[in-house]
Design a protein around this motif. Structure first.
Motif, PDB file in Angstrom:
ATOM      1  N   VAL A 162      31.008  42.689  34.881  1.00  0.00           N
ATOM      2  CA  VAL A 162      30.613  42.002  33.696  1.00  0.00           C
ATOM      3  C   VAL A 162      29.188  42.304  33.163  1.00  0.00           C
ATOM      4  O   VAL A 162      29.241  42.441  31.845  1.00  0.00           O
TER       5      VAL A 162
ATOM      6  N   SER B  16      45.745  41.794  36.585  1.00  0.00           N
ATOM      7  CA  SER B  16      44.580  41.136  36.351  1.00  0.00           C
ATOM      8  C   SER B  16      43.508  42.088  36.096  1.00  0.00           C
ATOM      9  O   SER B  16      42.669  41.706  35.137  1.00  0.00           O
TER      10      SER B  16
ATOM     11  N   TYR C  39      41.158  42.066  32.440  1.00  0.00           N
ATOM     12  CA  TYR C  39      39.618  42.185  32.440  1.00  0.00           C
ATOM     13  C   TYR C  39      39.143  43.510  31.659  1.00  0.00           C
ATOM     14  O   TYR C  39      38.294  43.338  31.031  1.00  0.00           O
TER      15      TYR C  39
ATOM     16  N   ILE D 207      35.169  44.260  39.144  1.00  0.00           N
ATOM     17  CA  ILE D 207      35.179  44.097  37.410  1.00  0.00           C
ATOM     18  C   ILE D 207      33.502  44.069  37.219  1.00  0.00           C
ATOM     19  O   ILE D 207      32.923  43.205  37.691  1.00  0.00           O
TER      20      ILE D 207
ATOM     21  N   TYR E 100      35.434  44.872  29.835  1.00  0.00           N
ATOM     22  CA  TYR E 100      34.728  45.154  31.096  1.00  0.00           C
ATOM     23  C   TYR E 100      35.237  46.227  31.735  1.00  0.00           C
ATOM     24  O   TYR E 100      36.323  46.728  31.466  1.00  0.00           O
TER      25      TYR E 100
ATOM     26  N   ASP F  84      42.515  32.999  32.666  1.00  0.00           N
ATOM     27  CA  ASP F  84      43.176  34.513  32.878  1.00  0.00           C
ATOM     28  C   ASP F  84      44.432  34.226  33.460  1.00  0.00           C
ATOM     29  O   ASP F  84      45.203  33.171  33.726  1.00  0.00           O
TER      30      ASP F  84
END
Length: 137
Positions: free
Chosen positions: A42, A17, A21, A40, A26, A116
């Motif tokens: 953004v 995961s 991302y 993460i 990111y 995702d």
């Protein structure tokens, strides 16, 4: 200080995961990441907290939704242009995400969507700035 949002998402495979991302461009904030979580970044106001399912479970008494079979929420972020919406959605699909819905095109508003790796639903929306302020339909 502006309002910030922290979207907490349960994930099955933290490394996969996180890689997904990061593949979208990111950055991972190592100060708030460990074996149970990846933070993460953004934007300056939006952070995803990817939490392995057992750790996520410590924050709720409810069952965790299997996002691959049920919808828990649809997360939507804005894009600066139609092209930027397409670019991010295409990047998501090439980075391990999957198709969600056909593009939505209302002329003044345009959106793409994807899932995702855990099945969380995302929409990327662009809206004509004049329409957003009510200056045109």
């Amino acid at each position: 200080m502006s309002t910030m949002i922290f979207v907490n998402l349960p994930v099955k495979d933290l490394a996969k995961s996180t890689e997904f991302y990061e593949g979208l461009g990111y950055k991972r904030n190592p100060a708030f990441s460990d074996d149970n979580a990846s933070c993460i970044v953004v934007s300056e106001e939006i952070f995803l907290m990817l939490l392995v399912e057992p750790f996520f479970k410590t924050f709720t008494k409810k069952e965790i939704v299997d996002a691959s079979t049920s919808t828990e929420a649809i997360l939507c972020i804005s894009a600066e242009s139609r092209e930027a919406a397409d670019a991010l959605a295409d990047k998501a699909l090439s980075s391990g995400g999957s198709f969600s819905n056909e593009p939505m095109d209302e002329g003044f508003m345009y959106g793409r969507s994807f899932q995702d790796p855990d099945g969380h639903l995302w929409e990327i929306m662009w809206m004509d700035p004049a329409a957003a302020t009510g200056e045109q339909p």
